[in-house]
Design a protein around this motif. Structure first.
Motif, PDB file in Angstrom:
ATOM      1  N   GLY A   1       0.830  -1.210   0.000  1.00  0.00           N
ATOM      2  CA  GLY A   1       0.000   0.000   0.000  1.00  0.00           C
ATOM      3  C   GLY A   1       0.862   1.256   0.000  1.00  0.00           C
ATOM      4  O   GLY A   1       0.571   2.234  -0.695  1.00  0.00           O
ATOM      5  N   TRP A   2       1.941   1.223   0.780  1.00  0.00           N
ATOM      6  CA  TRP A   2       2.890   2.343   0.777  1.00  0.00           C
ATOM      7  C   TRP A   2       3.526   2.518  -0.613  1.00  0.00           C
ATOM      8  O   TRP A   2       3.672   3.641  -1.109  1.00  0.00           O
ATOM      9  N   VAL A   3       3.904   1.391  -1.222  1.00  0.00           N
ATOM     10  CA  VAL A   3       4.513   1.461  -2.557  1.00  0.00           C
ATOM     11  C   VAL A   3       3.559   2.176  -3.516  1.00  0.00           C
ATOM     12  O   VAL A   3       3.942   3.108  -4.231  1.00  0.00           O
ATOM     13  N   ALA A   4       2.280   1.750  -3.499  1.00  0.00           N
ATOM     14  CA  ALA A   4       1.283   2.362  -4.391  1.00  0.00           C
ATOM     15  C   ALA A   4       1.152   3.858  -4.103  1.00  0.00           C
ATOM     16  O   ALA A   4       1.099   4.688  -5.023  1.00  0.00           O
ATOM     17  N   TYR A   5       1.114   4.188  -2.802  1.00  0.00           N
ATOM     18  CA  TYR A   5       0.938   5.590  -2.435  1.00  0.00           C
ATOM     19  C   TYR A   5       2.113   6.453  -2.914  1.00  0.00           C
ATOM     20  O   TYR A   5       1.924   7.504  -3.541  1.00  0.00           O
ATOM     21  N   PHE A   6       3.319   5.991  -2.603  1.00  0.00           N
ATOM     22  CA  PHE A   6       4.491   6.796  -2.975  1.00  0.00           C
ATOM     23  C   PHE A   6       4.616   6.922  -4.500  1.00  0.00           C
ATOM     24  O   PHE A   6       4.968   7.984  -5.023  1.00  0.00           O
ATOM     25  N   LEU A   7       4.292   5.847  -5.216  1.00  0.00           N
ATOM     26  CA  LEU A   7       4.310   5.927  -6.687  1.00  0.00           C
ATOM     27  C   LEU A   7       3.312   6.988  -7.167  1.00  0.00           C
ATOM     28  O   LEU A   7       3.622   7.800  -8.039  1.00  0.00           O
ATOM     29  N   ALA A   8       2.125   6.982  -6.575  1.00  0.00           N
ATOM     30  CA  ALA A   8       1.080   7.929  -6.986  1.00  0.00           C
ATOM     31  C   ALA A   8       1.468   9.367  -6.676  1.00  0.00           C
ATOM     32  O   ALA A   8       1.031  10.305  -7.344  1.00  0.00           O
ATOM     33  N   ARG A   9       2.290   9.551  -5.635  1.00  0.00           N
ATOM     34  CA  ARG A   9       2.750  10.900  -5.301  1.00  0.00           C
ATOM     35  C   ARG A   9       3.966  11.303  -6.133  1.00  0.00           C
ATOM     36  O   ARG A   9       4.592  12.339  -5.860  1.00  0.00           O
ATOM     37  N   GLY A  10       4.360  10.446  -7.088  1.00  0.00           N
ATOM     38  CA  GLY A  10       5.431  10.811  -8.021  1.00  0.00           C
ATOM     39  C   GLY A  10       6.828  10.390  -7.605  1.00  0.00           C
ATOM     40  O   GLY A  10       7.814  10.781  -8.253  1.00  0.00           O
ATOM     41  N   TYR A  11       6.933   9.621  -6.547  1.00  0.00           N
ATOM     42  CA  TYR A  11       8.270   9.184  -6.121  1.00  0.00           C
ATOM     43  C   TYR A  11       8.746   8.011  -6.964  1.00  0.00           C
ATOM     44  O   TYR A  11       7.947   7.255  -7.530  1.00  0.00           O
ATOM     45  N   ARG A  12      10.059   7.842  -6.981  1.00  0.00           N
ATOM     46  CA  ARG A  12      10.671   6.609  -7.460  1.00  0.00           C
ATOM     47  C   ARG A  12      10.682   5.679  -6.263  1.00  0.00           C
ATOM     48  O   ARG A  12      11.063   6.082  -5.161  1.00  0.00           O
ATOM     49  N   VAL A  13      10.195   4.458  -6.424  1.00  0.00           N
ATOM     50  CA  VAL A  13      10.096   3.539  -5.298  1.00  0.00           C
ATOM     51  C   VAL A  13      10.923   2.286  -5.554  1.00  0.00           C
ATOM     52  O   VAL A  13      10.833   1.670  -6.631  1.00  0.00           O
ATOM     53  N   VAL A  14      11.758   1.967  -4.583  1.00  0.00           N
ATOM     54  CA  VAL A  14      12.507   0.711  -4.630  1.00  0.00           C
ATOM     55  C   VAL A  14      11.937  -0.183  -3.546  1.00  0.00           C
ATOM     56  O   VAL A  14      11.837   0.230  -2.386  1.00  0.00           O
ATOM     57  N   ALA A  15      11.531  -1.392  -3.921  1.00  0.00           N
ATOM     58  CA  ALA A  15      10.922  -2.297  -2.946  1.00  0.00           C
ATOM     59  C   ALA A  15      11.776  -3.531  -2.748  1.00  0.00           C
ATOM     60  O   ALA A  15      12.483  -3.977  -3.674  1.00  0.00           O
ATOM     61  N   TRP A  16      11.716  -4.029  -1.534  1.00  0.00           N
ATOM     62  CA  TRP A  16      12.417  -5.293  -1.232  1.00  0.00           C
ATOM     63  C   TRP A  16      11.536  -6.125  -0.319  1.00  0.00           C
ATOM     64  O   TRP A  16      10.901  -5.589   0.596  1.00  0.00           O
ATOM     65  N   ASP A  17      11.467  -7.415  -0.588  1.00  0.00           N
ATOM     66  CA  ASP A  17      10.705  -8.346   0.247  1.00  0.00           C
ATOM     67  C   ASP A  17      11.331  -9.715   0.042  1.00  0.00           C
ATOM     68  O   ASP A  17      11.642 -10.088  -1.096  1.00  0.00           O
ATOM     69  N   PRO A  18      11.544 -10.481   1.125  1.00  0.00           N
ATOM     70  CA  PRO A  18      12.249 -11.754   0.980  1.00  0.00           C
ATOM     71  C   PRO A  18      11.432 -12.852   0.293  1.00  0.00           C
ATOM     72  O   PRO A  18      12.001 -13.859  -0.131  1.00  0.00           O
ATOM     73  N   ALA A  19      10.095 -12.653   0.192  1.00  0.00           N
ATOM     74  CA  ALA A  19       9.254 -13.711  -0.389  1.00  0.00           C
ATOM     75  C   ALA A  19       9.599 -13.915  -1.862  1.00  0.00           C
ATOM     76  O   ALA A  19       9.877 -12.957  -2.587  1.00  0.00           O
ATOM     77  N   LYS A  20       9.551 -15.174  -2.276  1.00  0.00           N
ATOM     78  CA  LYS A  20       9.906 -15.515  -3.663  1.00  0.00           C
ATOM     79  C   LYS A  20       8.984 -14.833  -4.677  1.00  0.00           C
ATOM     80  O   LYS A  20       9.420 -14.350  -5.707  1.00  0.00           O
TER      81      LYS A  20
ATOM     82  N   GLY B   1      -6.309  11.497  -8.351  1.00  0.00           N
ATOM     83  CA  GLY B   1      -5.374  12.427  -8.990  1.00  0.00           C
ATOM     84  C   GLY B   1      -3.934  12.060  -8.707  1.00  0.00           C
ATOM     85  O   GLY B   1      -3.481  12.099  -7.564  1.00  0.00           O
ATOM     86  N   LEU B   2      -3.199  11.723  -9.756  1.00  0.00           N
ATOM     87  CA  LEU B   2      -1.788  11.364  -9.608  1.00  0.00           C
ATOM     88  C   LEU B   2      -0.922  12.620  -9.628  1.00  0.00           C
ATOM     89  O   LEU B   2      -1.274  13.616 -10.260  1.00  0.00           O
ATOM     90  N   ALA B   3       0.215  12.562  -8.946  1.00  0.00           N
ATOM     91  CA  ALA B   3       1.176  13.660  -9.012  1.00  0.00           C
ATOM     92  C   ALA B   3       1.831  13.655 -10.398  1.00  0.00           C
ATOM     93  O   ALA B   3       1.805  12.638 -11.107  1.00  0.00           O
ATOM     94  N   GLU B   4       2.414  14.780 -10.766  1.00  0.00           N
ATOM     95  CA  GLU B   4       3.082  14.867 -12.070  1.00  0.00           C
ATOM     96  C   GLU B   4       4.183  13.806 -12.151  1.00  0.00           C
ATOM     97  O   GLU B   4       4.995  13.675 -11.236  1.00  0.00           O
ATOM     98  N   GLY B   5       4.194  13.084 -13.236  1.00  0.00           N
ATOM     99  CA  GLY B   5       5.244  12.089 -13.452  1.00  0.00           C
ATOM    100  C   GLY B   5       4.993  10.767 -12.741  1.00  0.00           C
ATOM    101  O   GLY B   5       5.806   9.844 -12.844  1.00  0.00           O
ATOM    102  N   ALA B   6       3.886  10.670 -12.005  1.00  0.00           N
ATOM    103  CA  ALA B   6       3.615   9.427 -11.279  1.00  0.00           C
ATOM    104  C   ALA B   6       3.364   8.291 -12.254  1.00  0.00           C
ATOM    105  O   ALA B   6       2.638   8.458 -13.233  1.00  0.00           O
ATOM    106  N   SER B   7       3.965   7.149 -11.986  1.00  0.00           N
ATOM    107  CA  SER B   7       3.790   6.000 -12.867  1.00  0.00           C
ATOM    108  C   SER B   7       4.205   4.730 -12.149  1.00  0.00           C
ATOM    109  O   SER B   7       5.145   4.735 -11.360  1.00  0.00           O
ATOM    110  N   THR B   8       3.502   3.639 -12.455  1.00  0.00           N
ATOM    111  CA  THR B   8       3.913   2.349 -11.889  1.00  0.00           C
ATOM    112  C   THR B   8       5.258   1.924 -12.467  1.00  0.00           C
ATOM    113  O   THR B   8       5.911   1.037 -11.928  1.00  0.00           O
ATOM    114  N   ASP B   9       5.685   2.574 -13.548  1.00  0.00           N
ATOM    115  CA  ASP B   9       7.009   2.272 -14.111  1.00  0.00           C
ATOM    116  C   ASP B   9       8.131   2.752 -13.200  1.00  0.00           C
ATOM    117  O   ASP B   9       9.289   2.385 -13.382  1.00  0.00           O
ATOM    118  N   ASN B  10       7.795   3.601 -12.234  1.00  0.00           N
ATOM    119  CA  ASN B  10       8.833   4.099 -11.320  1.00  0.00           C
ATOM    120  C   ASN B  10       9.103   3.140 -10.166  1.00  0.00           C
ATOM    121  O   ASN B  10       9.755   3.502  -9.205  1.00  0.00           O
TER     122      ASN B  10
END
Lengths: 316, 316
Positions: free
Chosen positions: B26-45, B66-75
């Motif tokens: 949920g945090w990943v989705a939120y930060f992406l929507a606010r236009g951040y670049r997000v790096v995620a890590w989780d030990p699950a396969k 409403g997405l922030a400018e430049g927001a994308s799941t590609d980030n």
């Protein structure tokens, strides 16, 4: 057992509201908006003035939600005499102050002057009908119909009988409230505080403990709910909300994961002692939070908010 | 004391999310929507698959808001290695399972691979940072930033430091979350369960007691809130709501009138014992209530509801 000759729930035309404070007045406004003729009685000298203020304040919200055919504030009659108020009525809703002695006496008085087949419902927020009905000559037609403030906007009514209440009276009352547009929970036995109040009370006690312990201010408590879990509860309620906290595993995974933390000391378990200092801290916190908004301003704000939420969720 | 050379809150560009379950995702989705670049890590396969599902499911709601400018799941970048995920980041949000040993160890590992001036925030819903930060070489930059599910819609974040947390880190974290669009409560000292969770927990415990005692079903509990007090809480919170229960006398009259009933046995005061029978009753109740709605259906329904409420109250 002979069936009482009361009107069918959908044939009720006149409703008597005994007690015209915040809750009683809210009921008056609601029943008027649903097109009923309402007879009100309250022993206070300025009762009619206060009641008409309450109804006038609620009317814009009710108009916005849509009035029933023929609904009008002109259908309100305020009587000076309880017997006159109850004669010829189809339903009585009692909303006196929350005082057991007073309610027991008042219900017996209402019972004595109301046609025998008419249901008498109490707005009590905590007493069981068993402890309130014992002075009535006809306790079988007394029942709890517990609303939520403001009764003219919050749909829920909790319906539960006492040991002397006839089962068909419980059923009739539930059917009547549903016909009048309410959302009804029928409880099959008495539980102190019913359902919603017990949940609400648990939260309220915890809030008082936090204020008393200097752990949170009144404003922080309100913000933590308005901007936090409070936004989820009108959608799904607390249980289904947590069903979604467990991911695809739902409530099962949630309980298996967070269950052990049930034992954590996250809640203060006694009732908070309402010391004068705590009372003042809570009162001052509310006044600070209200700022220059009067009670009427806040009521209007709440009404707009609740209507907006009901509309937003497609439930208006 | 030298000021850490961390980026200003409004200059954060890259956020690392450690843990990609319901909250982390949920945090990943939120930060992406606010236009951040997000790096995620989780030990699950299957972490990346599940995470992209979570983000995809949240994205329509976030787009509607409403997405922030430049927001994308590609980030979004999902890294296999924790050190790589934390290198070059501007902020770390940890959302691992609620297990103290795990969190203490994980925070120390994050601390060891994250640039020294970068704030590390934990989503813990109950532990204090004091008990989690003691294995960190730089505990002064660790802080609790407690969100609510779903973090991409519920505005509240509770921010509180541990005994080793530097005060300017608490201030920075609050400023960062506010800049990112969150509603922040800063607590000046640690309280188990913070604020909203204690309130929510009190309600939850009470609900479990009622189910365990056969006093209410899961469905009745939810209905009592969705159609009752739950409609008021998003508007004013529990305290200001009761400020309106006292009529023109406000909270003062309310406390003087209902205060004595504080002592009424309306709440069960111990933590409910989570027996297998209670667990099953709660799980089965939720499944019954959900009917043929899948978790994804319910999530979509909740998201639409929360957005509608936020919009309705002019807070979207």
């Amino acid at each position: 057992m002979t069936e009482p000759a009361r009107a069918a729930p959908e044939q009720v035309r006149t409703v008597t509201c005994v007690g015209a404070g915040v809750i009683g007045g809210g009921w008056v406004a609601y029943f008027l908006a649903r097109g009923y003729r309402v007879v009100a009685w309250d022993p206070a000298k300025d009762a009619e003035t206060r009641l008409r203020h309450l109804v006038g304040r609620a009317w814009p919200a009710l108009t916005e939600l849509g009035l029933a055919e023929g609904a009008s504030t002109d259908n309100l009659v305020v009587e000076r005499d309880l017997a006159t108020a109850c004669a010829g009525t189809d339903f009585v809703q009692e909303s006196a102050p929350e005082d057991l002695v007073l309610k027991r006496t008042l219900l017996a008085e209402i019972d004595a002057v109301t046609p025998e087949d008419v249901v008498i419902s109490s707005s009590t927020s905590g007493y069981g009908m068993t402890e309130m009905q014992d002075k009535c000559a006809h306790p079988e037609r007394t029942v709890v119909g517990h609303p939520f403030n403001p009764p003219y906007l919050i749909p829920l009514v909790e319906v539960v009988g006492g040991t002397e209440t006839a089962p068909d009276v419980v059923a009739w009352t539930a059917a009547f409230f549903r016909h009048a547009g309410k959302s009804v929970i029928v409880m099959d036995h008495e539980v102190p505080g019913f359902i919603a109040n017990r949940l609400q009370e648990a939260l309220w006690r915890e809030a008082l403990h936090m204020v008393a312990a200097g752990e949170a201010t009144v404003e922080q408590i309100d913000l933590s709910i308005t901007d936090g879990p409070g936004l989820r509860w009108p959608v799904h309620g607390p249980m289904l909300t947590f069903h979604l906290a467990g991911g695809q595993g739902g409530m099962a995974r949630m309980l298996d994961h967070f269950g052990p933390s049930l034992e954590s000391p996250w809640t203060r378990l006694q009732a908070a002692e309402l010391t004068p200092a705590l009372r003042d801290a809570v009162v001052e916190g509310c006044e600070r939070e209200a700022g220059d908004r009067t009670i009427d301003d806040l009521v209007a704000e709440r009404d707009r908010g609740v209507i907006a939420i009901l509309r937003a969720l497609g439930r208006a």
